[in-house]
Design a protein around this motif. Structure first.
Motif, mmCIF file in Angstrom:
data_model
loop_
_atom_site.group_PDB
_atom_site.id
_atom_site.type_symbol
_atom_site.label_atom_id
_atom_site.label_comp_id
_atom_site.label_asym_id
_atom_site.label_seq_id
_atom_site.Cartn_x
_atom_site.Cartn_y
_atom_site.Cartn_z
ATOM 1 N N ASN A 102 0.815 -1.217 0.000
ATOM 2 C CA ASN A 102 0.000 0.000 0.000
ATOM 3 C C ASN A 102 0.850 1.269 0.000
ATOM 4 O O ASN A 102 0.407 2.312 -0.487
ATOM 5 N N GLN A 103 2.067 1.155 0.501
ATOM 6 C CA GLN A 103 2.970 2.303 0.572
ATOM 7 C C GLN A 103 3.745 2.505 -0.729
ATOM 8 O O GLN A 103 3.973 3.643 -1.143
ATOM 9 N N GLU A 104 4.127 1.396 -1.381
ATOM 10 C CA GLU A 104 5.062 1.475 -2.501
ATOM 11 C C GLU A 104 4.527 0.969 -3.832
ATOM 12 O O GLU A 104 5.286 0.898 -4.800
ATOM 13 N N ASN A 105 3.244 0.598 -3.917
ATOM 14 C CA ASN A 105 2.745 -0.009 -5.161
ATOM 15 C C ASN A 105 2.838 0.921 -6.369
ATOM 16 O O ASN A 105 2.887 0.473 -7.505
ATOM 17 N N LYS A 106 2.885 2.224 -6.128
ATOM 18 C CA LYS A 106 2.983 3.175 -7.249
ATOM 19 C C LYS A 106 4.309 3.040 -8.001
ATOM 20 O O LYS A 106 4.445 3.521 -9.128
ATOM 21 N N TYR A 107 5.298 2.397 -7.369
ATOM 22 C CA TYR A 107 6.603 2.235 -8.006
ATOM 23 C C TYR A 107 6.737 0.906 -8.748
ATOM 24 O O TYR A 107 7.790 0.617 -9.322
ATOM 25 N N LEU A 108 5.684 0.120 -8.746
ATOM 26 C CA LEU A 108 5.736 -1.179 -9.417
ATOM 27 C C LEU A 108 5.783 -0.973 -10.932
ATOM 28 O O LEU A 108 4.965 -0.248 -11.498
ATOM 29 N N LYS A 109 6.746 -1.593 -11.598
ATOM 30 C CA LYS A 109 6.876 -1.447 -13.047
ATOM 31 C C LYS A 109 5.654 -2.031 -13.742
ATOM 32 O O LYS A 109 5.042 -2.986 -13.263
ATOM 33 N N GLN A 110 5.336 -1.475 -14.910
ATOM 34 C CA GLN A 110 4.109 -1.851 -15.609
ATOM 35 C C GLN A 110 4.024 -3.350 -15.888
ATOM 36 O O GLN A 110 2.964 -3.944 -15.755
ATOM 37 N N GLU A 111 5.146 -3.963 -16.261
ATOM 38 C CA GLU A 111 5.121 -5.396 -16.585
ATOM 39 C C GLU A 111 4.693 -6.222 -15.374
ATOM 40 O O GLU A 111 3.992 -7.231 -15.493
ATOM 41 N N TYR A 112 5.108 -5.784 -14.178
ATOM 42 C CA TYR A 112 4.734 -6.483 -12.953
ATOM 43 C C TYR A 112 3.326 -6.074 -12.500
ATOM 44 O O TYR A 112 2.581 -6.888 -11.968
ATOM 45 N N GLU A 113 2.989 -4.821 -12.733
ATOM 46 C CA GLU A 113 1.655 -4.331 -12.367
ATOM 47 C C GLU A 113 0.572 -5.112 -13.103
ATOM 48 O O GLU A 113 -0.474 -5.433 -12.544
ATOM 49 N N VAL A 114 0.840 -5.436 -14.361
ATOM 50 C CA VAL A 114 -0.117 -6.216 -15.166
ATOM 51 C C VAL A 114 -0.340 -7.590 -14.539
ATOM 52 O O VAL A 114 -1.486 -8.068 -14.448
ATOM 53 N N LEU A 115 0.736 -8.231 -14.093
ATOM 54 C CA LEU A 115 0.629 -9.563 -13.488
ATOM 55 C C LEU A 115 -0.150 -9.516 -12.171
ATOM 56 O O LEU A 115 -0.984 -10.389 -11.904
ATOM 57 N N ILE A 116 0.133 -8.495 -11.361
ATOM 58 C CA ILE A 116 -0.570 -8.347 -10.080
ATOM 59 C C ILE A 116 -2.050 -8.074 -10.315
ATOM 60 O O ILE A 116 -2.917 -8.682 -9.677
ATOM 61 N N LYS A 117 -2.339 -7.172 -11.244
ATOM 62 C CA LYS A 117 -3.737 -6.819 -11.534
ATOM 63 C C LYS A 117 -4.511 -8.033 -12.023
ATOM 64 O O LYS A 117 -5.683 -8.215 -11.669
ATOM 65 N N ARG A 118 -3.851 -8.878 -12.811
ATOM 66 C CA ARG A 118 -4.524 -10.070 -13.329
ATOM 67 C C ARG A 118 -4.968 -10.979 -12.175
ATOM 68 O O ARG A 118 -6.090 -11.492 -12.158
ATOM 69 N N LYS A 119 -4.092 -11.159 -11.189
ATOM 70 C CA LYS A 119 -4.440 -12.020 -10.051
ATOM 71 C C LYS A 119 -5.512 -11.373 -9.178
ATOM 72 O O LYS A 119 -6.405 -12.064 -8.679
ATOM 73 N N ARG A 120 -5.425 -10.066 -8.994
ATOM 74 C CA ARG A 120 -6.455 -9.373 -8.207
ATOM 75 C C ARG A 120 -7.814 -9.484 -8.903
ATOM 76 O O ARG A 120 -8.841 -9.702 -8.251
ATOM 77 N N ASP A 121 -7.815 -9.323 -10.217
ATOM 78 C CA ASP A 121 -9.061 -9.441 -10.990
ATOM 79 C C ASP A 121 -9.595 -10.867 -10.941
ATOM 80 O O ASP A 121 -10.817 -11.077 -10.867
ATOM 81 N N ASP A 122 -8.694 -11.852 -10.980
ATOM 82 C CA ASP A 122 -9.116 -13.253 -10.894
ATOM 83 C C ASP A 122 -9.810 -13.513 -9.563
ATOM 84 O O ASP A 122 -10.834 -14.209 -9.503
ATOM 85 N N TYR A 123 -9.240 -12.949 -8.488
ATOM 86 C CA TYR A 123 -9.847 -13.143 -7.161
ATOM 87 C C TYR A 123 -11.232 -12.483 -7.111
ATOM 88 O O TYR A 123 -12.198 -13.085 -6.625
ATOM 89 N N LYS A 124 -11.326 -11.262 -7.606
ATOM 90 C CA LYS A 124 -12.613 -10.555 -7.613
ATOM 91 C C LYS A 124 -13.656 -11.349 -8.389
ATOM 92 O O LYS A 124 -14.830 -11.410 -7.995
#
Length: 207
Positions: A102-124
């Motif tokens: 929550n403190q540092e997610n804004k620094y996550l590179k786009q390639e990794y952000e896509v992977l994280i978002k995919r898993k978050r969307d899968d959970y939702k």
């Protein structure tokens, strides 16, 4: 997980929390770990990948637990019970990871952000499907909009990181039981709630 890899993650969690992502170098991490840069790069391609692994660890945990609940139980209300339990427990198991996320997610590179978002969307999507299937079985109130209901559940539980303390007055299982009680009494039909309260899972709740 190797001992050094785990130590690097633990050290970076502490340093990122104290100084922020950009306030910490690979040199800082290896110095605190008493290892070499070679030891670091053996386990992580970069500091950016390390930040991704921190994010991915707890997201993968809740997603794996959700899939396990879906396989273990046929009834949506029991799947939801197990999903809620693991979703709350993540704040005890991976509290430092979540704080750094929550403190540092804004620094996550786009390639990794896509992977994280995919898993978050899968959970939702799994949560939404469980609620929808519960409505189709008349276990969950049909008048509740599925998407708003699923996002409300996530919104309630996701705020836990702001106030949960391991040494607080309530254990993580007591907190999970409270969430389950509140959510089920709001979502379930009278018949389903009565059936759930007679179930083995309900008897596991602790307050």
């Amino acid at each position: 997980m190797s001992e050094l890899r785990e130590k690097i993650i633990e050290t970076s969690l502490q340093l990122f929390s104290e100084r922020g992502f950009h306030g910490v170098t690979v040199n800082d991490i290896v110095e605190h770990c008493k290892t070499s840069k070679g030891g670091f790069y053996h386990h992580f391609k970069s500091k950016d990948e390390l930040l991704y692994v921190i994010h991915d660890t707890f997201i993968s945990y809740v997603l794996n637990e959700a899939n396990r609940a879906k396989k273990r139980y046929d009834r949506p209300i029991f799947q939801l019970h197990e999903m809620l339990k693991s979703l709350v427990r993540v704040y005890d198991l991976y509290n430092e990871h979540i704080v750094v996320f929550n403190q540092e997610n804004k620094y996550l590179k786009q390639e990794y952000e896509v992977l994280i978002k995919r898993k978050r969307d899968d959970y939702k999507e799994i949560l939404k499907e469980v609620i929808q299937e519960g409505q189709e079985l008349n276990d969950i109130r049909k008048e509740l909009p599925t998407t708003i209901t699923s996002m409300s559940v996530l919104g309630m539980v996701n705020w836990t990181y702001q106030w949960y303390k391991k040494d607080g007055p309530k254990t993580i299982d007591q907190i999970a039981s409270t969430y389950i009680d509140i959510i089920f009494k709001g979502l379930l039909t009278e018949e389903a709630l009565e059936e759930y309260e007679r179930s083995k899972l309900s008897k596991e709740l602790v307050f």
